[in-house]
Write an enzyme that holds these catalytic residues in place. Sequence first.
Site, PDB file in Angstrom:
ATOM      1  CB  CYS A  33      -0.910   0.030   1.220  1.00 16.47           C
ATOM      2  SG  CYS A  33      -2.093  -1.303   1.214  1.00 16.47           S
ATOM      3  CB  CYS A 102      -0.696   9.648   6.373  1.00 14.41           C
ATOM      4  SG  CYS A 102      -0.199   9.328   4.678  1.00 14.41           S
TER       5      CYS A 102
END
Lengths: 128, 394
Positions: A33, A102
């Site tokens: 990812c 994130c």
Amino acid sequence: MYNERVVKEFQNPQNVGELKDANAVGTVGNATCGDIMKIYMKIEDNVIKDVSFQTFGCAAAIATSSVATSMIKGKTVDEALKITNAQVVETLGGLPAQKLHCSVLAEEAIKAAINDYLKKYKEGKIAD
Amino acid sequence: MKRVYLDHSATTPLDPEVLEKMLPYFTEKFGNANSMHSFGQEGAYAVDEARRKIAELIGAKPTEIYFTSGGTEADNWAIKGMAAKLRKKGNHIITSSIEHAAIIASCHQLEEFGFDVTFLPVDKTGKVNPADLVKAITDKTILVSVMLANNEIGTIQPVKELCDIAHKKGIYFHTDAVQAVGSIPVSVKDLGVDLMSFSAHKFYGPKGVGVLYIKGGTKPDKFMTGGHQERTMRGGTTNVPGVVGMAAALEKAVKHLDENYNYVKSLRDRFVKRVKEEIPYVIYNGHETDRLPQNANFAFDFIEGESILMSLDLAGIACSSGSACSSGSLEPSHVLLATGLPVEKAHGSIRFSFGRDNTVEDVDYTVDKLKEIVNKLREMSPLFCEFKGETKNV
């Protein structure tokens, strides 16, 4: 695309590296990812005495790792568990929409490290 | 701070000499090239001249040059125009798995309208194997489109050979030559293609203008319908300054092709040699020799592309990443994945594309900074830490 705070945090990240005497480690994400966040903690008397991170990822991933670790340093485990990704984003003054994951990763990494600690504690691997 | 531009495959600066030639067509010679009066005829004359010049430079006839808004429109027109025209003959299109988004997205759109598309695989250098094309052709195949040179890794395809295979079966052949024209010798006569796309801003011309070459006798449906411009094939007021600039830029690029090719290649080669020697754990993506002179593409193990890109930008160096974050999507480059590069290495890949204004100092500055940046990011990377731990234990 990033604000100045994010850039600054990316350029001069805090709490980088492996924490040699850590008693808790949490790793989230995967290379496929494009993000891996690993958080090390030294927890004593329920307090996060020291914390550090290693991150494979984009500038936002590194900046959020830096800010999130700074936010929990010196906090109790309970306080650290209450930190949300939204607070991490707020501290950074915002992130582009496609980078919000994130901050989620940072929250998850903190929880993973603390869970590691609690598990070891229950198993008696960490003394009071 | 020193600034180094290493993203010439994204776009090039407009050549000041080219700009000079364009300027009158913005102001005193502003006429619409389709107007009968003398104002219009000044523009029409300039467009004719540009068309003649461009045709000559690529080995075509002026009547085979169709101006568009750029490479993307030319690609869209070639694919969709040919599909529309030939839809009663067949519904199968063959392309490669490493095409520019303009081709891939056009093909996907056609799939929604009932077309079948075969995306040919490539080897680890990014090359299409002609034998795969032979195998993919069916009696429903109406068009083959394979790019002349890849935008990310610079691999040059055996287009002439692929085109011959298609033609033997009576199938039309299009090539996207956007990255190739102006960088390497390109002649439609030598290649034999029926359609070819290219764009001015890749060879120091203006943005917003391109060409679809359509060989005489090849008749795609219209894509941009409207007025009678471009022999009724492409509506829209002609971008006269753009067209003038495109011709001037191509003329200069072709005139100095050998010297620019050798110069840019020498910079690229110096860069590649230094990176390979001085930075461990890198992969040089693409083909060693069948490659555009301006292109270098490296995968840096254990770190992610955007953070490299961003760090380089903070050091004044502009390049591009085929990875996730640059495009705002989380998907790594389809080109690198097609070459078989693992996803995590595709995430850590960066394209450096050199130009005629770069210097040896630019190359050396970039390698020096790159070394520092890669080291710093690797020190932060859990993957590198694990790797070091493993090698220590061996």
